[in-house]
Design a protein around this motif. Structure first.
Motif, PDB file in Angstrom:
ATOM      1  N   GLU A  44       0.837  -1.204   0.000  1.00 34.41           N
ATOM      2  CA  GLU A  44       0.000   0.000   0.000  1.00 34.41           C
ATOM      3  C   GLU A  44       0.876   1.259   0.000  1.00 34.41           C
ATOM      4  N   ASN A  45       1.924   1.268   0.820  1.00 33.12           N
ATOM      5  CA  ASN A  45       2.823   2.427   0.875  1.00 33.12           C
ATOM      6  C   ASN A  45       3.523   2.653  -0.453  1.00 33.12           C
ATOM      7  N   LEU A  46       4.005   1.567  -1.044  1.00 37.52           N
ATOM      8  CA  LEU A  46       4.754   1.687  -2.293  1.00 37.52           C
ATOM      9  C   LEU A  46       3.861   2.156  -3.433  1.00 37.52           C
ATOM     10  N   TYR A  47       2.726   1.511  -3.632  1.00 40.13           N
ATOM     11  CA  TYR A  47       1.886   1.791  -4.797  1.00 40.13           C
ATOM     12  C   TYR A  47       1.162   3.132  -4.691  1.00 40.13           C
ATOM     13  N   ASN A  48       0.662   3.460  -3.499  1.00 37.81           N
ATOM     14  CA  ASN A  48      -0.222   4.623  -3.361  1.00 37.81           C
ATOM     15  C   ASN A  48       0.481   5.910  -2.970  1.00 37.81           C
ATOM     16  N   LEU A  49       1.673   5.824  -2.394  1.00 37.06           N
ATOM     17  CA  LEU A  49       2.294   7.045  -1.884  1.00 37.06           C
ATOM     18  C   LEU A  49       3.749   7.207  -2.316  1.00 37.06           C
ATOM     19  N   MET A  53       5.242   9.793  -5.276  1.00 34.56           N
ATOM     20  CA  MET A  53       6.033  10.872  -4.673  1.00 34.56           C
ATOM     21  C   MET A  53       7.460  10.865  -5.207  1.00 34.56           C
ATOM     22  N   PHE A  54       8.042   9.669  -5.328  1.00 36.15           N
ATOM     23  CA  PHE A  54       9.430   9.558  -5.782  1.00 36.15           C
ATOM     24  C   PHE A  54       9.578  10.016  -7.223  1.00 36.15           C
ATOM     25  N   PHE A  55       8.728   9.534  -8.127  1.00 32.02           N
ATOM     26  CA  PHE A  55       8.895   9.863  -9.541  1.00 32.02           C
ATOM     27  C   PHE A  55       8.576  11.326  -9.832  1.00 32.02           C
ATOM     28  N   LYS A  84      -3.840  17.131   4.044  1.00 33.10           N
ATOM     29  CA  LYS A  84      -4.822  16.455   3.210  1.00 33.10           C
ATOM     30  C   LYS A  84      -4.583  14.952   3.093  1.00 33.10           C
ATOM     31  N   ILE A  85      -3.336  14.524   3.222  1.00 34.30           N
ATOM     32  CA  ILE A  85      -3.032  13.097   3.069  1.00 34.30           C
ATOM     33  C   ILE A  85      -2.388  12.571   4.350  1.00 34.30           C
ATOM     34  N   ASN A  86      -2.360  11.252   4.474  1.00 33.13           N
ATOM     35  CA  ASN A  86      -1.773  10.608   5.649  1.00 33.13           C
ATOM     36  C   ASN A  86      -0.275  10.383   5.412  1.00 33.13           C
ATOM     37  N   ILE A  87       0.532  11.330   5.861  1.00 37.40           N
ATOM     38  CA  ILE A  87       1.981  11.208   5.699  1.00 37.40           C
ATOM     39  C   ILE A  87       2.524  10.037   6.512  1.00 37.40           C
ATOM     40  N   SER A  88       1.802   9.636   7.541  1.00 37.49           N
ATOM     41  CA  SER A  88       2.256   8.506   8.356  1.00 37.49           C
ATOM     42  C   SER A  88       2.360   7.219   7.546  1.00 37.49           C
ATOM     43  N   LYS A  89       1.643   7.156   6.395  1.00 38.90           N
ATOM     44  CA  LYS A  89       1.718   5.970   5.545  1.00 38.90           C
ATOM     45  C   LYS A  89       3.072   5.815   4.871  1.00 38.90           C
TER      46      LYS A  89
END
Length: 290
Positions: A44-49, A53-55, A84-89
């Motif tokens: 979930e972290n890799l695909y959604n956030l 963010m990296f690219f 607005k988003i969950n940075i904790s993810k």
């Protein structure tokens, strides 16, 4: 073990076996649940956030024009706004801190709008990009670590596949064993030949020779299994090698050096233009005085 207590222990043996089995089952079940939860969160972290963010920040880093780069950073933090988003993810305290530092540096630049705050912002963005790069590939390696292995061995004869599994297990085991032996040899050598060593060191030297022989055998076996695994299942671990990191580092330094040279060249051209303008003004003033 005192055999006099064996008749008493034998009476409780079924209970002991049940307790041990229950403990093993409990630990195994918890570990299985923890792994399932970890892989679910990692995907979930890799695909959604982390991946988007990296690219996006990697694309920002490649922008040379300052105005366009600042606008891209503005859009980036509008998309990834901590409110607005969950940075904790992101799942990584260090990565979260770097994101918040970059976000703070961006608002600091909007407040002051000077060269110093702009340099700080670009430095923070570069640091965030580096951390996202590292986290992205770590999660990728974790999720897809066996992907190439199954892809290359799924059609292989089961005996060969079993042999390769054993070879991988031996490689992983001997990798740790060789390092342990290396540390033991170094420690024993210092103890036998360093200051304060015992007077009679013949036994220690013999143990040192035995450890060295075992180390060489383990090391040669390790290289043999590494060669087999590399030949049959190349890049199965999906990990970046030292050469990949070295190439990335050289490329980064080359880009920084090229950018610095362009800035120095531009500053030199500006100073030349200013001197020429000043000389023209002086000539015009002398002409007017005449």
């Amino acid at each position: 073990m005192n055999l006099n207590y064996w008749p008493e222990i034998k009476d409780y043996l079924p209970v002991i076996v049940v307790l041990i089995s229950a403990v093993i089952a409990f630990v195994s079940n918890n570990r299985h649940k923890d792994l399932d939860r970890f892989y679910k969160n990692a995907e979930e972290n890799l695909y959604n956030l982390i991946e988007p963010m990296f690219f996006k920040i990697d694309k920002i880093e490649k922008i040379n024009d300052k105005r366009h780069k600042i606008e891209a950073i503005r859009n980036y933090f509008n998309t990834y706004n901590p409110e607005k988003i969950n940075i904790s993810k992101l799942g990584n305290r260090e990565l979260i801190d770097k994101f918040l530092d970059s976000h703070k540096a961006f608002h600091q630049y909007l407040t002051e709008i000077d060269d110093e705050s702009l340099k700080t912002l670009f430095r923070k963005i570069g640091s965030l990009r580096f951390s996202l790069d590292k986290e992205y590939w770590k999660l990728f390696e974790t999720i897809y670590k066996d992907h190439n292995w199954f892809k290359k061995t799924v059609g292989m004869n089961y005996l060969f596949r079993l042999f390769l599994r054993i070879s991988v297990f031996i490689e992983s085991t001997l990798y740790a064993v060789t390092w342990i032996l290396f540390v033991c040899i170094g420690t024993l050598f210092i103890y036998a030949n360093g200051p304060g060593s015992p007077i009679n060191v013949d036994d220690l030297n013999q143990e040192l020779k035995d450890l060295l022989a075992i180390f060489l055998i383990a090391l040669s076996t390790l290289y043999m299994t590494m060669a087999i695994n590399l030949m049959v299942t190349n890049d199965a671990k999906q990990k970046k090698t030292f050469s990949d990191y070295a190439t990335a580092g050289v490329t980064y330094l080359w880009k920084k050096a090229s950018l610095k040279l362009r800035e120095l060249k531009r500053e030199k051209e500006i100073r030349k233009e200013e001197r020429e303008s000043a000389e023209i003004l002086e000539e015009n003033d002398e002409t007017e005085r005449r």
